[in-house]
Design an enzyme around this catalytic site. Sequence first.
Site, PDB file in Angstrom:
ATOM      1  N   ASP A   1       9.276   2.477   1.239  1.00 20.62           N
ATOM      2  CA  ASP A   1       8.165   3.288   1.742  1.00 20.62           C
ATOM      3  C   ASP A   1       8.152   3.184   3.265  1.00 20.62           C
ATOM      4  OD1 ASP A   1       5.701   4.187   2.676  1.00 20.62           O
ATOM      5  OD2 ASP A   1       4.568   3.356   1.006  1.00 20.62           O
TER       6      ASP A   1
ATOM      7  N   LYS B   1       3.307  10.492   8.058  1.00 18.39           N
ATOM      8  CA  LYS B   1       2.635  10.133   9.311  1.00 18.39           C
ATOM      9  C   LYS B   1       3.259  10.791  10.539  1.00 18.39           C
ATOM     10  CE  LYS B   1       0.150   6.002   7.850  1.00 18.39           C
ATOM     11  NZ  LYS B   1      -1.199   6.561   8.031  1.00 18.39           N
TER      12      LYS B   1
ATOM     13  N   PHE C   1       0.858  -1.193   0.000  1.00 18.22           N
ATOM     14  CA  PHE C   1       0.000   0.000   0.000  1.00 18.22           C
ATOM     15  C   PHE C   1       0.885   1.231   0.000  1.00 18.22           C
ATOM     16  CE2 PHE C   1      -2.443   3.456   1.747  1.00 18.22           C
ATOM     17  CZ  PHE C   1      -3.718   3.272   1.227  1.00 18.22           C
TER      18      PHE C   1
END
Length: 431
Positions: A251, A284, A157
């Site tokens: 990622d 985040k 994702f």
Amino acid sequence: MPTENTETLGAKDAEWLGKYTKVHMNVFGTPLRVMDHGQGTRIWDIDGNEYLDFLAGIAVNSLGYAHPAWVKAVSEQAAKVAHTSNYFATEPQIELASKLVGLAGAPEGSHVYFGNSGAEGNEAAIKLAKLYGRTLAGALPAIGGKPARIIALEHGFHGRTLGALSATWKPVIRKPFEPLMPAIEFVPANDRLALYEAFAETGLGKYGKGPVAAVIMELIQGEAGVRPLDPQYVRHVRQMCDINHALLIIDEVQTGIGRTGRWFAFQREDLSGGVTPDIVTFAKGVAGGFPMGGMIAFGAQLSALFTPGSHGSTFAGNPLGAAAALATLDVIEHDHLLDNAENRGQQLREGIASCGNPLFAGVRGRGLLNAVQLAHPCSHAAMNWALEHGLIINAVAPDALRLAPPLIVSEQDIDEAVGILARIPSDLPDD
């Protein structure tokens, strides 16, 4: 996806959620609660109910809620200047980029690009990889100038914007928007042969595919259920990239900024096998709740592929966000929160494994990014039960619960959370 449970809502929650549905597009479902304020690892809804937060805004609120250093930094910067545009630079922006390069251990000449989210960080990484792929295709005339490809992993994702979605495997969120960006291919995670075959398909002449520009992957597949990759596989990916002159993009949107007990997950031998990426993306937790993301390109030659006008973002790297991020990183460093993430994560996994709840089939993760494997697919029912008993967790998969508390979480918080988890009924209905 949040689901509504109107039988347990307080009066104010119910009233405001009714208003929410009238004015918000239904892309998130009906929220579980309307939250009002937080302090430390706890948050209160508008009816005054208290919750121990073991999701932290999905691994965003690194310092929990209303941390005094974060509040001070944001307040002081807001009183000076919040935004200038990218025609100008500011001291916090420059300091933050330098700090991130150092924390990543990137070599001299490495550079940062700031965005507003993880998806934007990955969009930038994909665009940079495409530019690199053009140079690679030009250097390999036998392949016939075919466009370079990007390899991604099944169950990976990377975001919901069109470029990031093109590298995101989940069919249910991809198919409504197809056709997506071409020349991105998926291989099964941890499958060395499939990766080898994907690279081998480059071939020669008109029947071969283009060269591989990059492989993009998470070291822990978060949205797939917090599933770590095999570090030996990660090492194999690095080797294949080196042999074929491809980039390795890691990622770290969910795993970075201390979440796994290191500044970045690739710095853990038991996740990366000791490899170094060419590009790392982050978001985040970097600004402790302020929207921020970006990427770090390792080395001057790679980052030089981005030239003025080739990419950009209006709000990216604004001084208010940069000040929030600097405060967040400083607290993580000075309060030894990397060690806390490692120690409290181990305490959490051991507590869950020994709590005796027959619903729990196992627990996995690193640092403070963990998942509880359930004996049957009742994760939404388990999540709602925990919420009703004062604990915020996430149904990350039908048979798995995600736990990602703030990095400031205490030993007592862990004990309290495990006590609630231990009481989740094992006979909950399947989702």
